[in-house]
Design an enzyme around this catalytic site. Sequence first.
Site, short mmCIF file in Angstrom:
data_model
loop_
_atom_site.label_atom_id
_atom_site.label_comp_id
_atom_site.label_asym_id
_atom_site.label_seq_id
_atom_site.Cartn_x
_atom_site.Cartn_y
_atom_site.Cartn_z
N GLY B 11 -32.20 -11.66 1.66
CA GLY B 11 -30.06 -11.29 1.79
C GLY B 11 -29.45 -11.70 1.25
N VAL B 24 -24.43 -29.32 -4.91
CA VAL B 24 -23.97 -29.36 -6.46
C VAL B 24 -22.90 -30.96 -6.42
CG1 VAL B 24 -23.29 -29.23 -8.60
CG2 VAL B 24 -25.22 -27.38 -7.41
N ARG B 72 -36.61 -11.63 -2.34
CA ARG B 72 -38.00 -12.13 -0.95
C ARG B 72 -39.08 -12.44 -1.56
NH1 ARG B 72 -34.75 -7.99 2.13
NH2 ARG B 72 -33.82 -9.30 3.00
N GLY B 104 -36.20 -16.05 8.41
CA GLY B 104 -36.97 -15.63 7.58
C GLY B 104 -37.25 -16.52 6.02
N THR B 126 -26.50 -15.76 6.30
CA THR B 126 -26.99 -14.03 6.11
C THR B 126 -25.66 -14.03 7.02
OG1 THR B 126 -28.20 -12.98 7.45
CG2 THR B 126 -28.27 -15.28 7.79
N GLY B 186 -11.26 -1.94 16.79
CA GLY B 186 -10.04 -1.24 18.24
C GLY B 186 -11.08 -0.07 18.80
N ILE B 258 -22.32 -2.07 0.99
CA ILE B 258 -21.27 -3.23 0.16
C ILE B 258 -20.79 -4.06 1.76
CG2 ILE B 258 -20.04 -1.03 -0.16
CD1 ILE B 258 -18.44 -0.65 2.31
#
Lengths: 328, 328, 328, 328
Positions: B11, B24, B72, B104, B126, B186, B258
């Site tokens: 992900g 780099v 993946r 993973g 991640t 909160g 998002i």
Amino acid sequence: MKRIGVLTSGGDAPGMNACIRAVVLTAAAYNLDVVGFHHGYNGLLDEDYQTLLPQHVQHIIQHGGTILKSARCKALYTDAGAVQAAQVLHKLQLDALVIIGGDGSFRGALAIAPHYHGQLIGVPGTIDNDVDGTDFTIGFATAIDTALDAIDKIRDTADAFERIFLVELMGRHSGYIALSAGIAAGAEQIICPEFGPVSKAQLTKLLAPIQHAQLLRGKSSYIMVVAENSYPGGTIALAEDLSAELGTECRACILGHIQRGGKPVGADRILATKLGAYAVEQLVNGAHLMMAGELNQQAVLYPLAQTGERTKQIDPYLVRWQQQIASD
Amino acid sequence: MKRIGVLTSGGDAPGMNACIRAVVLTAAAYNLDVVGFHHGYNGLLDEDYQTLLPQHVQHIIQHGGTILKSARCKALYTDAGAVQAAQVLHKLQLDALVIIGGDGSFRGALAIAPHYHGQLIGVPGTIDNDVDGTDFTIGFATAIDTALDAIDKIRDTADAFERIFLVELMGRHSGYIALSAGIAAGAEQIICPEFGPVSKAQLTKLLAPIQHAQLLRGKSSYIMVVAENSYPGGTIALAEDLSAELGTECRACILGHIQRGGKPVGADRILATKLGAYAVEQLVNGAHLMMAGELNQQAVLYPLAQTGERTKQIDPYLVRWQQQIASD
Amino acid sequence: MKRIGVLTSGGDAPGMNACIRAVVLTAAAYNLDVVGFHHGYNGLLDEDYQTLLPQHVQHIIQHGGTILKSARCKALYTDAGAVQAAQVLHKLQLDALVIIGGDGSFRGALAIAPHYHGQLIGVPGTIDNDVDGTDFTIGFATAIDTALDAIDKIRDTADAFERIFLVELMGRHSGYIALSAGIAAGAEQIICPEFGPVSKAQLTKLLAPIQHAQLLRGKSSYIMVVAENSYPGGTIALAEDLSAELGTECRACILGHIQRGGKPVGADRILATKLGAYAVEQLVNGAHLMMAGELNQQAVLYPLAQTGERTKQIDPYLVRWQQQIASD
Amino acid sequence: MKRIGVLTSGGDAPGMNACIRAVVLTAAAYNLDVVGFHHGYNGLLDEDYQTLLPQHVQHIIQHGGTILKSARCKALYTDAGAVQAAQVLHKLQLDALVIIGGDGSFRGALAIAPHYHGQLIGVPGTIDNDVDGTDFTIGFATAIDTALDAIDKIRDTADAFERIFLVELMGRHSGYIALSAGIAAGAEQIICPEFGPVSKAQLTKLLAPIQHAQLLRGKSSYIMVVAENSYPGGTIALAEDLSAELGTECRACILGHIQRGGKPVGADRILATKLGAYAVEQLVNGAHLMMAGELNQQAVLYPLAQTGERTKQIDPYLVRWQQQIASD
């Protein structure tokens, strides 16, 4: 005119507070007292209200939501409810009432009118931009930017993974938010009521542009913006059906209620200020059963009874352009 | 050491680009050539890569996603795949490979290791913060702020309507995002794996704090932050079941993807820069099968094989405080 | 028409990239080739350009700045410069040139026109909104929101400390940004050219509203938004002179160049897309020496030679309202 | 312990409200009453205070500034002032006082201590991160992101125009903000106290990296982040002197007070919540003349008298890396 009421009704919209502030500050300039009802028309029926002085509206211009709370109110739409609302207005000696909300909320004013001796004026506050008589409603510009911010984020992931994403935006039965946010996000495809219905049988017409984009343009991601209520079963069903047709996973994101909140953007704060001020001025000038809207940058009055006529159209130029680009 | 490779896997997380940039620029300082593989390990298997010079990473520090794309890659987890990956690394004369991803993705490195003569190092990237051996993973801080921004917006509407909202956040099987964003927002209640499972039979234990808050505190809105995978059937089912129990509508919002995108916040850019630089330095020092993490503000090495052990715990102090406040 | 050029000139504005994208995508729909010049007119004189295909403008809609770079170019405003520019356009076989910039940049087009056989069209891109023939310029809406975000932050501190702050905004010789951001921020006072000049001798007229606000309204903070070039010696001098008069420290903040950059808001992306597309369409229809602007939500052509006439006025309704509220 | 006081003092910092909220909610959990003083120590001397119940701190976690207002207070630092402060604390029967502020504000507590029978505890709230005994102060993370957002915007313009910009950030006498924001922004050069003083005579050492970047790396923009108080005459003078040396215009932007305000980011809300809660718990445990800080993710107590010792250092790893990259 000595004393007016104000309330916010229906779905909340960013800029409602800025509008309340403008009503109160302008009323102060005309030496009018202001009373704010809580929870929309419910506060009117329940006599749940507060005095609003300039110091009560300090530094609320930048906050989403509404300090007066909002709600829907079924009780108003009975004869008894309408009569009671008018009685409370009389009892509190209010010469006029300002209703900030969408065209549904304005129907409440129309219900009260036969029983009330004072003046009623509406100000268009809803993220959906589906009110006739004004180019823009308070909250619409902020909702676009909220949606845009979310789509920009989804673009990052879509691009990193070279994926197809469907993003469902609000708008009830109109495509203003979907078209505007879709164009602004550079969405590859936009599905909204104004572009015609999409059923499972017509799925293929959505596929061609996707395949075209991937094959010809080497696009690394593909985003479809989907207005709510555009597909039988909803946007999750649409994603599943598209996935099956394409043999590629299409993901659905339902933005939901985040589109209603947040700090209002400049355009909404300015519109809310202008219309709130104008509404009070026009009450002083005798306006009744009108909405304070803005057409071509001019504040104007528009009959409250016609605000729900649905003759307002989304920008035909952008519609045509989007279709030209997508089908190219 | 003359030449190294880098890839992003799993992900995507905000800050991956900042990390590539640091790899780099640091490599340039050590006169090392850098090759970037596309689409995670797939680019390694397919020999899909590009040379990465300092000018290729200019002004990417502020962008979400990953310029190298991510994915993946099931093919890697076969013997043939692992052997092929090592062969490509040898063929391209790469002395080392930097893998930016979650635990993973690090298992991919462990699969390649027996067949590869060079060095392998991981950098934790991640949003889930579920990697052992580092206090924070790259992307976590940004994901918190994205979730927070959404919850703050939902708070506006919840408050205006005096409603109960459930907001589902990501996190796979850990509650870092839910607890952190929940505390920061909160939120009145937080449901995450670390607080124990919730089943339909145990719904009542969620109800008491809601009723308490409404009755005793006069709270005008109530937000429950829910980690994904916390309730059988998902958060929408939980909202429905709670609505039925309470006799009040509870709305569910699924934030979804998002949370993965967006401009990285300062903390993620700094962490990504530090760990990317440190990974290259430690490769030069001979590190192999290690992860470059940060513990107590110090860059440290941690065995790649132990990054998935799940001994890392969310802040017990905040857990205890949240429960104390909620039950109060 | 087979081949067109495009350049961005003058101060950069958020949305310029969205406009370049629209030019390129629309040109592709009409089978036109596109060439982009670098660094404004300098790239035209120096033959520094690139081919622009749809893939070059992918995912730039959300970025501030301009991928073509911008600059001012004195050399163009000599006879030799104008002739050379036309020669390069002929040499590259360009049938038309799209200039994205302010009215200063459009004067460059007027200089080239006598020597060039092709068509010239302008698109208004500047944060200042000071171009005649269009209601809004590309970049203005974003600049307002950037200024607003800064003023909202300053409000926090002003409020915490109960202080007077002066915030200087850009706008060259017009008050669009100051008035709009000032109204939207709920600034207590706005100083801009359209409200008349302020000299040291007239300082007292600024003092009355401050004292009024503090005494009568119990305001805990006071923010004056000041358009640049509004006071002899600048806004820092104004803050010092006010401090001396009031006997209270007034702080000045000069927002400066942050107002030019940033991700464009939805309104700017939509306007940029619409005007970029319209410019290309109108070139195809034969437009020459025109600007593609928007008046009353309609895309329109306006003579390039009249874009600097300064007959456009800031919203008189808001001006009057602000003065009424401030003096109240 | 039955009753405690709380105040915010010195420069306001995002997260102060979150901290006040945590103090009040935690106190409620221990059945303690809370009194909040207004305007820092001034409210203590003037007996200007309010009762703080849980409902008073609802939904303030997301707001910048401080609901208790802040201020500096010279009167406290006289014997008479310190005695009077203690008398008010006794008169109001306060068993303890929580001071949220920087080490300057903590000196106020040390002044009161000899005259007061109760307990005094500090919580570090300042954007400058210059307090010994805690890794981070409340407000620092937000200030970094505010600065970053501004620098990202300036990057757009710098890039479009290929210009050199100097951006001055706050930090009084420390470089935490400059280093952190500079690293996170990918600034080409960072000037802060910890890197040694820069005088006009030493300007040349700043020039080499600029020329190097332009010649060797083909950098299209160059941003120097400058901590305030780093150059005689200030950052505007530095820009002028650099312009003269380079023969190229260098622009200065002074970010100023926008760095103090704004919605706190997640990290600051969490830190503020944790330290506010911990401070109250430790008061209950008997803590006195201590600061509630966080070291290595653990809440800890640190002697208030040692918080200003200036032994805390900015991350040496990042310092070294920045210099290596810049000089490369």
